[in-house]
Design a protein around this motif. Structure first.
Motif, PDB file in Angstrom:
ATOM      1  N   MET A 375       0.805  -1.225   0.000  1.00 13.29           N
ATOM      2  CA  MET A 375       0.000   0.000   0.000  1.00 13.29           C
ATOM      3  C   MET A 375       0.836   1.274   0.000  1.00 13.29           C
ATOM      4  N   TYR A 376       1.883   1.313   0.826  1.00 14.56           N
ATOM      5  CA  TYR A 376       2.607   2.564   1.042  1.00 14.56           C
ATOM      6  C   TYR A 376       4.025   2.592   0.487  1.00 14.56           C
ATOM      7  N   ASP A 391      -1.662   2.826  -2.681  1.00 18.07           N
ATOM      8  CA  ASP A 391      -2.440   4.058  -2.555  1.00 18.07           C
ATOM      9  C   ASP A 391      -2.228   5.011  -3.727  1.00 18.07           C
ATOM     10  N   SER A 392      -1.325   4.676  -4.636  1.00 19.43           N
ATOM     11  CA  SER A 392      -1.116   5.447  -5.865  1.00 19.43           C
ATOM     12  C   SER A 392      -0.457   4.527  -6.885  1.00 19.43           C
TER      13      SER A 392
END
Length: 453
Positions: A375-376, A391-392
């Motif tokens: 995710m990060y 998340d991007s």
């Protein structure tokens, strides 16, 4: 043999220095974002730790578990901090006492084990797993892996990473197959009219140009033996795709033609000035800063560095396929990577006062590490299927790597995945001697051959 002794002493000095530097720091409880603390000195007792550990009872009183793991950069801090926050909800009675892993290739942890101060949970490489198996200082996690559903979440390609040679699980792996990448600063290359080197002649030209401009061609954090071993492995795979993995497994010898050529080529590159003069006393933070600040044009690290490099340099950073002897071997070598997966991850001290709880927590933390990395840290190369999305968008370098993976035909190993501890110690210390210029290629080959015999 004299040269090998000198190299061993050099590595021992670095390890001792790291341990001494850790001695006076008291570990902090990670109730929020943890402070950067380090391992206790060998002379300290475990009286206070044991007192904290024995607070567990059916009433749900607070339990403090010590954990020894990396906490040095965003790739290690982000997953740990995320896991701590998630742990508060799932195990509200558990607190983690973080001991920051020393950058000394496992020497501090071995010292803690030898002095009876092994933490409840600790990050273990294959070498450490094999060492602690012999001394019964690592817990068999088969039942926990099954009861928690861990095995069901492992990607099929990573199933083997969970098991040691004897068929047991001793650590919960959070990393999947990983790769050594050769990063470069695109802006520095363009400013100096240089193309990405494909052959060693190209690379020698780049070295000459960068040195004339006061730029370090390639920043190496050679204080860590795994990084110097990776530098040798990258070159070795251009001549023998098996690299250090084949040497570790005994299917190749360091005196084989390909490995001799690799040592001589690395000796030539060292003499030309590929690395900074103090490469073997440079730590990760120092080398990374040189690269991210533009003081160095190239850098060798794992794919986990993609996020940090992208954050600092944006579109001005990329990774290259390893240079080779000629154009034909360069193209052929694109399918052979240094790196690979290993049976390493979070392990548990069987002598912990709360060993069963520590095993559950270790498995939980492993899952959360995988989630945070996806995710990060935008890193899909994790051991478990988390069901999470980044998340991007993935950075361009990660997309490039993902697109390349289907064509990869072979990988080697990182040193923490090596199974022969004698070879592991030798390749780290001897490669340090080679990249420092202390050893000639012939001395490197002779010493490594002596070590293996």
């Amino acid at each position: 043999m004299k040269k090998r002794i000198l190299s061993t002493l050099m590595c021992a000095t670095v390890a001792l220095t790291s341990l001494i530097g850790c001695g006076s720091t008291e570990a902090q409880t990670t109730t929020d974002t943890p402070a950067a603390t380090e391992a206790p000195a060998a002379s300290e007792t475990k009286t206070e730790e044991k007192a904290a550990d024995t607070t567990a009872d059916a009433s749900g009183d607070k339990v403090t578990l010590s954990i020894y793991t990396q906490y040095a950069d965003d790739d290690t801090k982000v997953p740990y901090d995320y896991a701590v926050e998630q742990l508060k909800e799932a195990y509200p009675n558990v607190e983690l006492n973080l001991i920051v892993q020393a950058q000394d290739d496992g020497q501090t942890l071995k010292t803690l084990a030898a002095t009876g101060q092994l933490p409840d949970i600790y990050q273990a490489s294959t070498d450490l797993i094999n060492t602690f198996r012999e001394s019964n200082q690592i817990m068999v996690l088969n039942d926990v892996a099954k009861s928690t559903g861990f095995l069901d979440k492992l990607y099929d390609a990573n199933k083997d990473l969970a098991y040691a040679e004897d068929g047991n699980i001793y650590a919960f792996p959070f990393s999947g197959q990983e790769y050594v990448l050769w990063y470069y600063n695109k802006a520095l290359f363009e400013e100096n009219g240089l193309a990405v080197p494909e052959t060693y002649d190209d690379l020698l030209n780049c070295i000459e140009v960068f040195k004339s401009k006061g730029i370090t061609p390639l920043a190496l954090f050679g204080q860590e033996g795994w990084n110097t071993a990776a530098a040798y492995d990258v070159v070795a795979t251009r001549y023998a795709a098996g690299g250090i993995k084949a040497l570790d497994e005994g299917t190749a010898k360091v005196t084989d033609e390909g490995y001799v050529k690799a040592a001589k080529k690395l000796e030539e590159l060292v003499a030309a000035g590929l690395f900074q003069e103090d490469a073997t006393t440079t730590n990760y933070d120092q080398a990374s800063e040189k690269f991210l600040s533009g003081e160095a044009a190239m850098f060798i690290n794992g794919q986990w560095y993609i996020e940090d490099a992208t954050k600092a340099l944006g579109e001005n950073v990329d990774w290259m396929f390893y240079p080779a002897e000629d154009a034909a071997s360069y193209e052929a070598g694109k399918a052979a990577f240094s790196g690979g997966g290993s049976a390493s991850g979070f392990a548990v001290n069987p002598d912990s006062a709360n060993a069963e709880l520590a095993a559950e927590v270790a498995e939980f933390i492993t899952e959360k590490y995988c989630e945070a990395k996806v995710m990060y840290r935008h890193n899909p190369l994790v051991a478990l299927n988390t069901g999470k999305e980044p998340d991007s968008e993935y950075p361009a370098m990660m997309k490039k790597l993902s697109d390349t993976l289907p064509s990869v035909t072979s990988t080697t190993k990182f040193t923490w995945g090596l199974t022969n501890s004698t070879f592991n110690d030798g390749i780290q210390s001897e490669s340090q001697g080679l990249v420092s210029g202390q050893f000639t290629a012939d001395e490197f080959i002779e010493d490594m051959n002596d070590i293996m015999e």
